[in-house]
Write a protein that holds these residues in place. Structure first.
Motif, PDB file in Angstrom:
ATOM      1  N   TYR A 104       2.339  53.460  75.381  1.00  0.00           N
ATOM      2  CA  TYR A 104       1.821  54.015  76.689  1.00  0.00           C
ATOM      3  C   TYR A 104       2.724  53.386  77.948  1.00  0.00           C
ATOM      4  O   TYR A 104       2.461  53.782  79.222  1.00  0.00           O
ATOM      5  CB  TYR A 104       0.374  53.600  76.923  1.00  0.00           C
ATOM      6  N   LYS A 105       3.679  52.525  77.538  1.00  0.00           N
ATOM      7  CA  LYS A 105       4.305  51.707  78.757  1.00  0.00           C
ATOM      8  C   LYS A 105       5.090  52.729  79.752  1.00  0.00           C
ATOM      9  O   LYS A 105       6.157  53.401  79.048  1.00  0.00           O
ATOM     10  CB  LYS A 105       4.987  50.616  78.158  1.00  0.00           C
ATOM     11  N   ASN A 106       5.064  52.840  80.961  1.00  0.00           N
ATOM     12  CA  ASN A 106       6.009  53.277  81.667  1.00  0.00           C
ATOM     13  C   ASN A 106       7.015  52.081  82.102  1.00  0.00           C
ATOM     14  O   ASN A 106       6.856  51.279  82.668  1.00  0.00           O
ATOM     15  CB  ASN A 106       5.342  53.956  82.933  1.00  0.00           C
ATOM     16  N   HIS A 107       8.410  52.406  81.522  1.00  0.00           N
ATOM     17  CA  HIS A 107       9.327  51.335  81.738  1.00  0.00           C
ATOM     18  C   HIS A 107      10.029  51.313  83.021  1.00  0.00           C
ATOM     19  O   HIS A 107      10.360  50.117  83.452  1.00  0.00           O
ATOM     20  CB  HIS A 107      10.582  51.497  80.483  1.00  0.00           C
ATOM     21  N   GLY A 114       3.951  49.293  84.263  1.00  0.00           N
ATOM     22  CA  GLY A 114       2.663  49.650  83.906  1.00  0.00           C
ATOM     23  C   GLY A 114       2.431  50.592  82.682  1.00  0.00           C
ATOM     24  O   GLY A 114       3.113  50.984  81.929  1.00  0.00           O
ATOM     25  N   TYR A 115       1.123  50.559  82.284  1.00  0.00           N
ATOM     26  CA  TYR A 115       0.639  51.583  81.087  1.00  0.00           C
ATOM     27  C   TYR A 115      -0.081  52.690  81.582  1.00  0.00           C
ATOM     28  O   TYR A 115      -1.172  52.644  82.236  1.00  0.00           O
ATOM     29  CB  TYR A 115       0.039  50.582  80.071  1.00  0.00           C
ATOM     30  N   SER A 116       0.608  53.817  81.200  1.00  0.00           N
ATOM     31  CA  SER A 116      -0.149  55.073  81.518  1.00  0.00           C
ATOM     32  C   SER A 116      -1.115  55.530  80.788  1.00  0.00           C
ATOM     33  O   SER A 116      -1.556  55.103  79.700  1.00  0.00           O
ATOM     34  CB  SER A 116       0.922  56.093  81.509  1.00  0.00           C
ATOM     35  N   VAL A 117      -2.138  56.400  81.246  1.00  0.00           N
ATOM     36  CA  VAL A 117      -3.296  57.042  80.590  1.00  0.00           C
ATOM     37  C   VAL A 117      -2.840  57.224  79.117  1.00  0.00           C
ATOM     38  O   VAL A 117      -3.783  57.220  78.216  1.00  0.00           O
ATOM     39  CB  VAL A 117      -4.155  57.597  81.573  1.00  0.00           C
ATOM     40  N   SER A 118      -1.864  58.287  79.340  1.00  0.00           N
ATOM     41  CA  SER A 118      -1.584  58.985  78.102  1.00  0.00           C
ATOM     42  C   SER A 118      -0.087  58.243  77.712  1.00  0.00           C
ATOM     43  O   SER A 118       0.816  57.873  78.320  1.00  0.00           O
ATOM     44  CB  SER A 118      -1.512  60.399  78.196  1.00  0.00           C
ATOM     45  N   ILE A 144      -1.673  55.750  86.107  1.00  0.00           N
ATOM     46  CA  ILE A 144      -1.943  54.289  85.726  1.00  0.00           C
ATOM     47  C   ILE A 144      -3.132  53.796  86.634  1.00  0.00           C
ATOM     48  O   ILE A 144      -3.236  53.828  87.771  1.00  0.00           O
ATOM     49  CB  ILE A 144      -0.685  53.562  86.090  1.00  0.00           C
ATOM     50  N   TYR A 145      -4.031  53.302  85.877  1.00  0.00           N
ATOM     51  CA  TYR A 145      -5.149  52.468  86.483  1.00  0.00           C
ATOM     52  C   TYR A 145      -5.047  51.318  86.053  1.00  0.00           C
ATOM     53  O   TYR A 145      -4.773  50.572  84.911  1.00  0.00           O
ATOM     54  CB  TYR A 145      -6.346  53.303  85.733  1.00  0.00           C
ATOM     55  N   LEU A 194       3.056  42.402  82.381  1.00  0.00           N
ATOM     56  CA  LEU A 194       1.858  43.401  82.902  1.00  0.00           C
ATOM     57  C   LEU A 194       1.162  42.543  83.999  1.00  0.00           C
ATOM     58  O   LEU A 194       0.607  43.287  84.894  1.00  0.00           O
ATOM     59  CB  LEU A 194       1.086  43.410  81.771  1.00  0.00           C
ATOM     60  N   THR A 195       0.888  41.226  83.941  1.00  0.00           N
ATOM     61  CA  THR A 195      -0.027  40.598  85.109  1.00  0.00           C
ATOM     62  C   THR A 195       0.578  40.754  86.394  1.00  0.00           C
ATOM     63  O   THR A 195       0.071  40.991  87.463  1.00  0.00           O
ATOM     64  CB  THR A 195      -0.162  39.132  84.453  1.00  0.00           C
ATOM     65  N   LEU A 196       1.892  40.703  86.500  1.00  0.00           N
ATOM     66  CA  LEU A 196       2.725  40.839  87.487  1.00  0.00           C
ATOM     67  C   LEU A 196       2.578  42.172  88.290  1.00  0.00           C
ATOM     68  O   LEU A 196       2.456  42.217  89.352  1.00  0.00           O
ATOM     69  CB  LEU A 196       4.204  40.495  87.198  1.00  0.00           C
ATOM     70  N   TYR A 197       2.621  43.292  87.196  1.00  0.00           N
ATOM     71  CA  TYR A 197       2.416  44.533  87.509  1.00  0.00           C
ATOM     72  C   TYR A 197       1.079  44.863  88.110  1.00  0.00           C
ATOM     73  O   TYR A 197       0.823  45.248  89.277  1.00  0.00           O
ATOM     74  CB  TYR A 197       2.575  45.648  86.403  1.00  0.00           C
ATOM     75  N   LEU A 198       0.186  44.039  87.585  1.00  0.00           N
ATOM     76  CA  LEU A 198      -1.172  44.232  88.210  1.00  0.00           C
ATOM     77  C   LEU A 198      -1.423  43.529  89.580  1.00  0.00           C
ATOM     78  O   LEU A 198      -2.017  44.224  90.444  1.00  0.00           O
ATOM     79  CB  LEU A 198      -2.282  43.419  87.356  1.00  0.00           C
ATOM     80  N   LEU A 199      -0.741  42.624  89.777  1.00  0.00           N
ATOM     81  CA  LEU A 199      -0.831  41.663  91.214  1.00  0.00           C
ATOM     82  C   LEU A 199       0.033  42.653  92.231  1.00  0.00           C
ATOM     83  O   LEU A 199      -0.581  42.811  93.457  1.00  0.00           O
ATOM     84  CB  LEU A 199      -0.121  40.418  91.184  1.00  0.00           C
TER      85      LEU A 199
END
Length: 413
Positions: free
Chosen positions: A86-89, A93-97, A104-105, A135-140
């Protein structure tokens, strides 16, 4: 209900997880695929599950591998690789599909992070820690820096939507705190980020009248316009984050926050319980299992962090509510035909038979109304005539409810 007993919650979690893998993991796609008939949470002709469902399944696998490393350990890497799909490189982030687009939520991705950091904890495979950190850095990066926003700050719910949800904030704080545990040289950064987020939550989304967390607010709205809905998982993840902040910092501020949230979460006068009944013994959480599993994890981490320092009345109330809800879960949501669980704690909405069973104890004040999440997501005709189905997120949440309950009540209820 009192005559029913549930022993060895961890073993029940193991059994459910084993069934989950056999039913939902498809080696052809190396991912979680829904069987026919189509159920909620799936998309496309292949009946692939969305990333939220796969992430909760991933957390269940890691829960199982922690307790049963020989039996469930081999499932860890296939699960992580399934989530990678699901990763958008470009965005990280990781996409819904698995289209890997920009849908991405941040709360979905936080749950992916939980699976990754737990995978590292049970295997010590640094690849999983690297994936978790990235991924944590993406969330921030979801922090609201819009200078024109009425409500400043907060983690967005979706990268293209203006809503600031409690769950995206509290789960991002948790992702930071869980990452900090394993990267000592970046601990201050991640713990500080979590504290900043939780301060925002307490300022903007805590209802000071009942110490529960409301659902969220639009960045183009002021706090008077916030969504006041109160779900179990918003308070559960906030409790969890406050407990871990205390563990990392020793700051009594976070101890008080955690104690207040825990006390509110076990108070049957609060709105996270179904309060349609005057009798307290008939009041249970009304949310689906995929919300309640995060509340149970919050309870478990709270008791682990505070131990004997937890106020005795709160600790005992947590154990009591966990026991009551395990018994409720087993009696009303268990399906003996396949050994799996339905997901709606509003059990009278599952089927006429469940409604009848429910009415035997709770009376007939609630009529039957079919819930679409328990029914096939395809086909024509009235909802109540569609076949009952199980979902990946419901099955994974069932396993997690048992695994987290085992941390609170190892001997069962």
């Amino acid at each position: 209900m009192q005559a029913l007993q549930v022993s060895n919650p961890a073993l029940e979690g193991y059994r459910v997880l084993q069934q989950l893998w056999l039913i939902f993991f498809n080696p052809r796609y190396n991912n979680f695929i829904g069987p026919e008939p189509k159920c909620s949470g799936t998309y496309g002709d292949e009946n692939r599950f969305n990333v939220w469902s796969a992430a909760v399944a991933g957390q269940a696998v890691m829960d199982g591998a922690r307790i049963y490393p020989q039996e469930m350990g081999p499932l860890v890497d296939p699960t992580v690789k399934a989530l990678y799909q699901y990763k958008n490189h470009g965005l990280k982030g990781y996409s819904v599909s698995n289209n890997r687009d920009g849908d991405i939520y941040y709360d979905d991705d936080a749950q992916v992070q939980f699976a990754f950091i737990n995978a590292y904890e049970v295997t010590q495979n640094k690849e999983y820690l690297d994936a978790s950190r990235e991924l944590t850095l993406y969330l921030l990066g979801g922090w609201n820096n819009d200078p024109s926003a009425k409500t400043k700050g907060g983690i967005l719910w979706h990268r293209d939507k203006p809503y600031l949800s409690a769950i995206s904030n509290t789960e991002t704080a948790l992702a930071c705190l869980r990452t900090a545990k394993f990267i000592p040289n970046e601990k201050d950064f991640f713990v500080g980020s979590a504290a900043k987020i939780m301060d925002w939550v307490l300022e903007n989304l805590l209802d000071k009248e009942d110490n529960l967390i409301v659902d969220g607010v639009g960045k183009d709205q002021d706090i008077s316009q916030r969504n006041g809905m109160k779900w179990t998982y918003n308070t559960g993840t906030a409790l969890n984050a406050a407990a871990l902040l205390y563990e990392h910092t020793g700051d009594e501020k976070w101890a008080k926050v955690a104690h207040d949230l825990a006390a509110a979460a076990v108070d049957r006068n609060r709105s996270i319980f179904c309060r349609d009944y005057g009798e307290m013994e008939r009041r249970y959480y009304r949310d689906p299992s995929y919300f309640i599993q995060l509340l149970f994890e919050g309870f478990a981490d709270y008791l682990l962090v505070f131990g004997d320092k937890a106020p005795p009345q709160i600790a005992e109330a947590i154990k009591l509510e966990t026991a009551r809800h395990l018994l409720f879960f087993r009696k009303y949501l268990f399906d003996p035909t396949d050994g799996l669980y339905f997901q709606m704690f509003e059990a009278y909405k599952i089927s006429p038979d469940h409604h009848k069973l429910y009415c035997e104890e709770f009376g007939d004040s609630k009529g039957f109304e079919a819930n679409n999440e328990e029914r096939a997501a395809s086909g024509d005709g009235p909802l109540e005539q569609k076949p009952l189905v199980k979902t990946l997120i419901g099955t994974a949440s069932a396993a997690r409810i048992w695994f987290q309950a085992a941390r609170i009540l190892p001997q069962g209820a």
